[in-house]
Design a protein around this motif. Structure first.
Motif, mmCIF file in Angstrom:
data_model
loop_
_atom_site.group_PDB
_atom_site.id
_atom_site.type_symbol
_atom_site.label_atom_id
_atom_site.label_comp_id
_atom_site.label_asym_id
_atom_site.label_seq_id
_atom_site.Cartn_x
_atom_site.Cartn_y
_atom_site.Cartn_z
ATOM 1 N N LEU A 126 64.853 50.773 -31.743
ATOM 2 C CA LEU A 126 66.071 51.884 -31.762
ATOM 3 C C LEU A 126 66.619 52.170 -30.250
ATOM 4 C CD1 LEU A 126 64.083 53.188 -34.123
ATOM 5 C CD2 LEU A 126 64.748 55.417 -33.641
ATOM 6 N N LEU A 127 65.872 51.585 -29.227
ATOM 7 C CA LEU A 127 66.473 51.622 -27.829
ATOM 8 C C LEU A 127 65.588 50.739 -26.921
ATOM 9 C CD1 LEU A 127 67.192 54.844 -25.964
ATOM 10 C CD2 LEU A 127 66.049 53.173 -24.956
ATOM 11 N N GLU A 128 66.450 50.219 -26.340
ATOM 12 C CA GLU A 128 66.037 49.121 -25.029
ATOM 13 C C GLU A 128 66.562 49.435 -24.004
ATOM 14 O OE1 GLU A 128 66.661 44.975 -26.451
ATOM 15 O OE2 GLU A 128 65.327 45.398 -28.233
ATOM 16 N N TYR A 129 66.027 49.483 -22.623
ATOM 17 C CA TYR A 129 66.537 50.016 -21.557
ATOM 18 C C TYR A 129 66.077 49.006 -20.513
ATOM 19 C CZ TYR A 129 61.852 51.645 -21.231
ATOM 20 O OH TYR A 129 60.084 51.717 -21.388
ATOM 21 N N ASP A 130 66.659 49.431 -19.328
ATOM 22 C CA ASP A 130 66.539 48.902 -18.010
ATOM 23 C C ASP A 130 65.034 48.816 -17.608
ATOM 24 O OD1 ASP A 130 69.356 48.517 -17.651
ATOM 25 O OD2 ASP A 130 69.288 50.140 -16.190
ATOM 26 N N ASP A 131 64.635 47.597 -16.499
ATOM 27 C CA ASP A 131 63.291 47.677 -16.459
ATOM 28 C C ASP A 131 62.739 48.752 -15.821
ATOM 29 O OD1 ASP A 131 63.469 44.929 -17.115
ATOM 30 O OD2 ASP A 131 63.955 44.290 -15.224
ATOM 31 N N ASP A 132 63.444 49.525 -14.867
ATOM 32 C CA ASP A 132 62.539 50.801 -14.270
ATOM 33 C C ASP A 132 63.337 52.135 -14.298
ATOM 34 O OD1 ASP A 132 60.543 52.066 -13.104
ATOM 35 O OD2 ASP A 132 60.953 51.472 -10.983
ATOM 36 N N PRO A 133 63.464 52.631 -15.528
ATOM 37 C CA PRO A 133 64.317 53.698 -15.476
ATOM 38 C C PRO A 133 63.855 55.449 -14.935
ATOM 39 C CG PRO A 133 63.527 53.578 -17.624
ATOM 40 C CD PRO A 133 63.184 52.445 -16.880
ATOM 41 N N GLY A 134 62.613 55.238 -14.818
ATOM 42 C CA GLY A 134 61.798 56.321 -14.271
ATOM 43 C C GLY A 134 61.537 57.134 -15.731
ATOM 44 N N GLU A 141 71.354 53.982 -18.289
ATOM 45 C CA GLU A 141 69.936 52.868 -18.231
ATOM 46 C C GLU A 141 69.783 52.297 -19.399
ATOM 47 O OE1 GLU A 141 67.712 55.190 -14.461
ATOM 48 O OE2 GLU A 141 67.507 56.158 -16.478
ATOM 49 N N ILE A 142 70.581 52.707 -20.641
ATOM 50 C CA ILE A 142 70.178 52.073 -21.773
ATOM 51 C C ILE A 142 70.988 50.859 -22.007
ATOM 52 C CG2 ILE A 142 70.491 52.363 -24.517
ATOM 53 C CD1 ILE A 142 70.714 55.396 -23.825
ATOM 54 N N ASP A 143 70.257 49.622 -22.454
ATOM 55 C CA ASP A 143 70.717 48.409 -22.641
ATOM 56 C C ASP A 143 71.373 48.001 -24.005
ATOM 57 O OD1 ASP A 143 70.377 47.417 -20.088
ATOM 58 O OD2 ASP A 143 68.234 46.605 -20.466
#
Length: 198
Positions: A126-134, A141-143
């Protein structure tokens, strides 16, 4: 004197109605998830497609703008109702429990923000994000997102839960099974509102 009071009262009433109408969601379906059929793998229809009603005068789409991600090769974007349907059947307008008019305005604005982030499509999650968003995943920060991920993220970023906790929280992203899909999202986690968007 009475004529002046009547005119003054009338003008005040008009201003009050104008202010009040602009302080709520733009119409009954603004910020609500919408779905169509027609997601195929080869000749087999496997699922639905999801988007969010926007309902504000946007570019060439007028007041029937929808925000979605169309699939591979696309980013999260505005589209017209007809482009959203893409020759398929509209499956309905749905709503989450306890979602207020103010929540829907916030959801719309989050969806609009996603259109400015160059977020591409993913089929697997559903969602893939940056390596270290917090702790929380900000829109920037969403890829990648899937169409049902657009709906789920916009709602849960604004504290309106659809399922399995808050997808905008890093520790809970993996709790959102990609196997449910848009049809399951609509039919199992949301309430059917209407079979027509307009």
């Amino acid at each position: 004197m009475i004529k002046t009071i009547k005119i003054s009262t009338f003008c005040t009433l008009i201003l009050l109605l104008t202010f009040t109408s602009n302080s709520f969601a733009y119409n009954d379906y603004s910020g609500l998830p919408v779905y169509r059929d027609g997601v195929f793998i080869g000749p087999i229809e496997v699922n639905w497609h999801a988007g969010l009603m926007y309902h504000e005068n946007v570019k060439e789409y007028g007041y029937n703008a929808i925000i979605h991600i169309n699939g591979p090769g696309y980013d999260v974007e505005f589209c017209s109702y007809d482009d959203f349907l893409d020759g398929n059947d509209f499956m309905g307008v749905y709503a989450a429990d306890d979602c207020t008019s103010n929540d829907r305005d916030d959801i719309r604005e989050t969806a609009s923000d996603l259109t400015m982030q160059a977020i591409s499509y993913t089929f697997l999650n559903l969602l893939e994000y940056d390596d270290d968003p917090g702790t929380y995943i900000n829109p920037s920060e969403i890829d990648k997102l899937r169409c049902d991920g657009v709906v789920e993220y916009c709602y849960e970023w604004n504290n309106v839960m659809i399922r399995d906790g808050d997808i905008s929280k890093t520790s809970l992203v993996d709790d959102h099974s990609p196997l449910i899909g848009p049809r399951g999202q609509a039919m199992d986690y949301l309430e059917f509102i209407d079979s027509a968007a307009y």
